[in-house]
Design a protein around this motif. Structure first.
Motif, PDB file in Angstrom:
ATOM      1  N   THR A  88      30.508  54.283  38.911  1.00 57.48           N
ATOM      2  CA  THR A  88      30.543  52.908  38.428  1.00 57.48           C
ATOM      3  C   THR A  88      31.916  52.685  37.817  1.00 57.48           C
ATOM      4  OG1 THR A  88      29.410  51.220  37.083  1.00 57.48           O
ATOM      5  CG2 THR A  88      29.589  53.439  36.130  1.00 57.48           C
ATOM      6  N   SER A  90      35.100  49.534  36.355  1.00 54.33           N
ATOM      7  CA  SER A  90      35.759  48.236  36.472  1.00 54.33           C
ATOM      8  C   SER A  90      37.188  48.424  35.943  1.00 54.33           C
ATOM      9  CB  SER A  90      34.983  47.163  35.671  1.00 54.33           C
ATOM     10  OG  SER A  90      35.374  45.865  36.080  1.00 54.33           O
ATOM     11  N   GLY A 106      32.332  46.130  32.518  1.00 58.20           N
ATOM     12  CA  GLY A 106      31.882  47.138  33.492  1.00 58.20           C
ATOM     13  C   GLY A 106      32.230  48.555  33.073  1.00 58.20           C
ATOM     14  N   VAL A 197      28.564  51.203  42.050  1.00 56.94           N
ATOM     15  CA  VAL A 197      27.993  49.925  41.604  1.00 56.94           C
ATOM     16  C   VAL A 197      28.760  49.483  40.362  1.00 56.94           C
ATOM     17  CG1 VAL A 197      26.149  51.091  40.253  1.00 56.94           C
ATOM     18  CG2 VAL A 197      25.904  48.683  40.916  1.00 56.94           C
ATOM     19  N   GLU A 198      29.150  48.202  40.338  1.00 54.51           N
ATOM     20  CA  GLU A 198      29.997  47.688  39.249  1.00 54.51           C
ATOM     21  C   GLU A 198      29.298  46.520  38.570  1.00 54.51           C
ATOM     22  OE1 GLU A 198      34.053  46.820  40.427  1.00 54.51           O
ATOM     23  OE2 GLU A 198      34.480  45.679  38.618  1.00 54.51           O
ATOM     24  N   HIS A 200      29.785  43.214  36.294  1.00 56.53           N
ATOM     25  CA  HIS A 200      30.892  42.290  36.005  1.00 56.53           C
ATOM     26  C   HIS A 200      30.328  40.937  35.599  1.00 56.53           C
ATOM     27  CE1 HIS A 200      34.906  40.487  36.342  1.00 56.53           C
ATOM     28  NE2 HIS A 200      35.393  41.674  36.589  1.00 56.53           N
ATOM     29  N   CYS A 341      28.331  43.941  50.737  1.00 58.17           N
ATOM     30  CA  CYS A 341      27.751  44.959  49.861  1.00 58.17           C
ATOM     31  C   CYS A 341      26.592  45.678  50.559  1.00 58.17           C
ATOM     32  CB  CYS A 341      27.269  44.329  48.549  1.00 58.17           C
ATOM     33  SG  CYS A 341      28.634  43.686  47.561  1.00 58.17           S
ATOM     34  N   SER A 365      30.526  36.929  45.664  1.00 56.30           N
ATOM     35  CA  SER A 365      31.509  36.895  44.584  1.00 56.30           C
ATOM     36  C   SER A 365      32.715  36.072  45.040  1.00 56.30           C
ATOM     37  CB  SER A 365      31.985  38.306  44.212  1.00 56.30           C
ATOM     38  OG  SER A 365      33.079  38.204  43.306  1.00 56.30           O
ATOM     39  N   HIS A 369      37.375  41.937  43.558  1.00 57.26           N
ATOM     40  CA  HIS A 369      37.017  43.052  42.668  1.00 57.26           C
ATOM     41  C   HIS A 369      37.377  44.396  43.307  1.00 57.26           C
ATOM     42  CE1 HIS A 369      34.832  40.605  39.795  1.00 57.26           C
ATOM     43  NE2 HIS A 369      34.271  39.970  40.802  1.00 57.26           N
ATOM     44  N   ALA A 371      35.450  46.669  43.740  1.00 61.84           N
ATOM     45  CA  ALA A 371      34.317  47.045  44.600  1.00 61.84           C
ATOM     46  C   ALA A 371      34.641  46.807  46.076  1.00 61.84           C
ATOM     47  CB  ALA A 371      33.079  46.261  44.188  1.00 61.84           C
ATOM     48  N   THR A 380      28.316  50.268  48.417  1.00 55.92           N
ATOM     49  CA  THR A 380      28.854  49.597  47.219  1.00 55.92           C
ATOM     50  C   THR A 380      28.060  48.341  46.902  1.00 55.92           C
ATOM     51  OG1 THR A 380      31.091  50.464  47.499  1.00 55.92           O
ATOM     52  CG2 THR A 380      30.882  48.347  46.385  1.00 55.92           C
ATOM     53  N   MET A 382      27.443  45.158  43.433  1.00 58.80           N
ATOM     54  CA  MET A 382      27.866  44.629  42.130  1.00 58.80           C
ATOM     55  C   MET A 382      26.703  43.918  41.476  1.00 58.80           C
ATOM     56  SD  MET A 382      31.730  43.116  42.558  1.00 58.80           S
ATOM     57  CE  MET A 382      32.019  43.218  40.765  1.00 58.80           C
TER      58      MET A 382
END
Ligand code: HGY
Ligand code: MN
Ligand code: MN
Length: 420
Positions: A88, A90, A106, A197-198, A200, A341, A365, A369, A371, A380, A382
């Motif tokens: 994980t 950010s 994150g 996984v992020e 945000h 994703c 999004s 990012h 990601a 991946t 988010m």
């Protein structure tokens, strides 16, 4: 804060997370609120040292790679081929006069999740790691740290990489004790990461307007940046007859206005555009501007649409230049690829929401990012939480404490599921 979930479910310490968010905000904190913490700056390097200390105090192994990415981990002290870590993270760099949550949430929620896992002795078969990626905001080159980690760093470009104010990446990194030419060493071995996984902030208004607490991101836009320079002729601002002026700034201004209309008309409804960097030369009031230079940014979820908009924008630049009797140079600066994703990670996020009794919705999004780089090497996803008023990239960016706690708990349970 009232207990939000059933007692059998482990949850993060919201107060500890909140106090770390406040502590990080002090590095580059601005008197009226908000933060300016560009990557490699003294305040960013102080924040890096603070973060590393917090990770170690929480019982994590820590290390920094050749691209300046900071890692904290449970179960490993470095990435290894086929190590299959669950990652994980950010970023802790910010835009100028930005908010205290963009990126910081994150990183610190990942740290908090790991500290909770360690304290609760929660089982996880796979190693867990949290990253603070370098220069996510792209002051010197977009998504720099995660690009290097994912093997997409181009060493041939490093000498030319610079901020819009001219500061070179190699100089900024050297001042922080890094050799930019070695950033490629950050590339992760094959199979080192099993999933990413992020968490945000959404940075937009959709979740708040829909009154839905968690966003499960299904795709991330690509961001194309192009430098457009109109070159006319410097002339006396008083004596030169108006019809003889070849004004580089006015050409740039006409281009900026028409490019906005072009993207709205031909962008398929989800593309957006911005001109945030403008420079006039010589830039004094009594000279007709010889040069008008701008950076034109176009974003969208669809790769072909972005390529088509690039072509149409370049044609527009040439038409404006011809009509105004000036020259024009169009130079692509950076382009990130729209990312899809992973269904597996999205399902793990939804399952975590179900465990916590939280409603969620899928959304794309509209911000770029790290990601989207990780999506090129592993499964991946988010997690988004609502931004108050959709505000971001401004000093009054904020989210409710409850929203932060919900997001961090969804991250915790998503990580546990992916690492099981
Ligand atoms: O610009 C972006 O989309 C991100 O906030 N760096
Ligand atoms: Mn940002
Ligand atoms: Mn961000």
């Amino acid at each position: 804060m009232s207990r939000l979930y059933s007692p059998s479910v482990i949850t993060i310490s919201a107060s500890r997370l909140a106090s770390r968010i406040d502590a990080l905000a002090r590095f580059g904190g601005l008197p009226g609120g908000g933060v300016t913490r560009p990557c490699w700056s003294p305040q960013h390097e102080e924040a890096r040292a603070w973060l590393t200390g917090e990770m170690r105090a929480a019982g994590l192994e820590t290390w920094v790679d050749g691209a300046g990415n900071v890692f904290g981990a449970l179960g490993i002290h470095a990435f290894s081929a086929d190590g299959g870590a669950v990652l994980t993270g950010s970023h802790i760099d910010t835009v100028p006069e930005g908010g205290v949550l963009d990126g910081a949430l994150g990183v610190l929620a990942g740290l908090e999740a790991f500290q909770t896992i360690r304290e609760a002795k929660a089982p996880h078969r796979r190693p867990l790691a949290v990253a603070a990626w370098s220069d996510e905001e792209g002051r010197y080159g977009s998504l720099f740290g995660s690009r290097a980690f994912c093997g997409r760093f181009d060493p041939a470009r490093v000498e030319a990489m610079a901020a819009s104010d001219g500061e070179r990446l190699v100089d900024a990194m050297a001042r922080a004790g890094f050799d930019a030419r070695r950033a490629g060493e950050a590339m992760a071995p094959g199979g080192a990461v099993a999933a990413y996984v992020e968490l945000h902030i959404e940075q937009g208004p959709r979740l708040e307007e829909a009154a839905i607490p968690i966003g499960v991101v299904d795709s991330i836009v690509g961001v194309h940046r192009t430098r457009v320079v109109f070159v006319g002729q410097a002339d006396h601002a008083g004596t030169t007859p108006m019809e003889r002026r070849r004004d580089g700034f006015l050409a740039a201004a006409e281009y900026a206005l028409k490019a906005r209309d072009l993207v709205l008309k031909h962008g398929g409804g989800k593309s957006v555009t911005n001109v945030g960097v403008v420079r006039v030369h010589p830039g004094v009031t009594n000279i007709v501007p010889a040069r008008g230079e701008l950076v034109h940014e176009v974003r969208g979820p669809d790769r072909e649409t972005l390529a088509r908009l690039d072509r149409r924008s370049a044609a527009l630049a040439r038409r404006v230049a011809r009509r105004r009797g000036v020259e024009v140079q169009v130079e692509a600066m950076s382009a990130t690829t729209p990312a899809i994703c992973s269904a597996r990670v999205q399902a793990a996020i939804e399952a975590a929401c179900a465990t916590l009794g939280l409603r969620s919705t899928h959304l794309y999004s509209a911000a770029g990012h790290d990601a989207q780089n990780l999506a090129t090497i592993t499964d991946t996803g988010m997690i988004f939480i609502p931004s108050k008023g959709g505000r971001s990239h401004r000093v009054d960016e904020t989210s409710d404490g409850d929203a932060i706690e919900r997001g961090a708990n969804v991250l915790l349970h998503t990580l546990l599921a992916l690492a099981a």
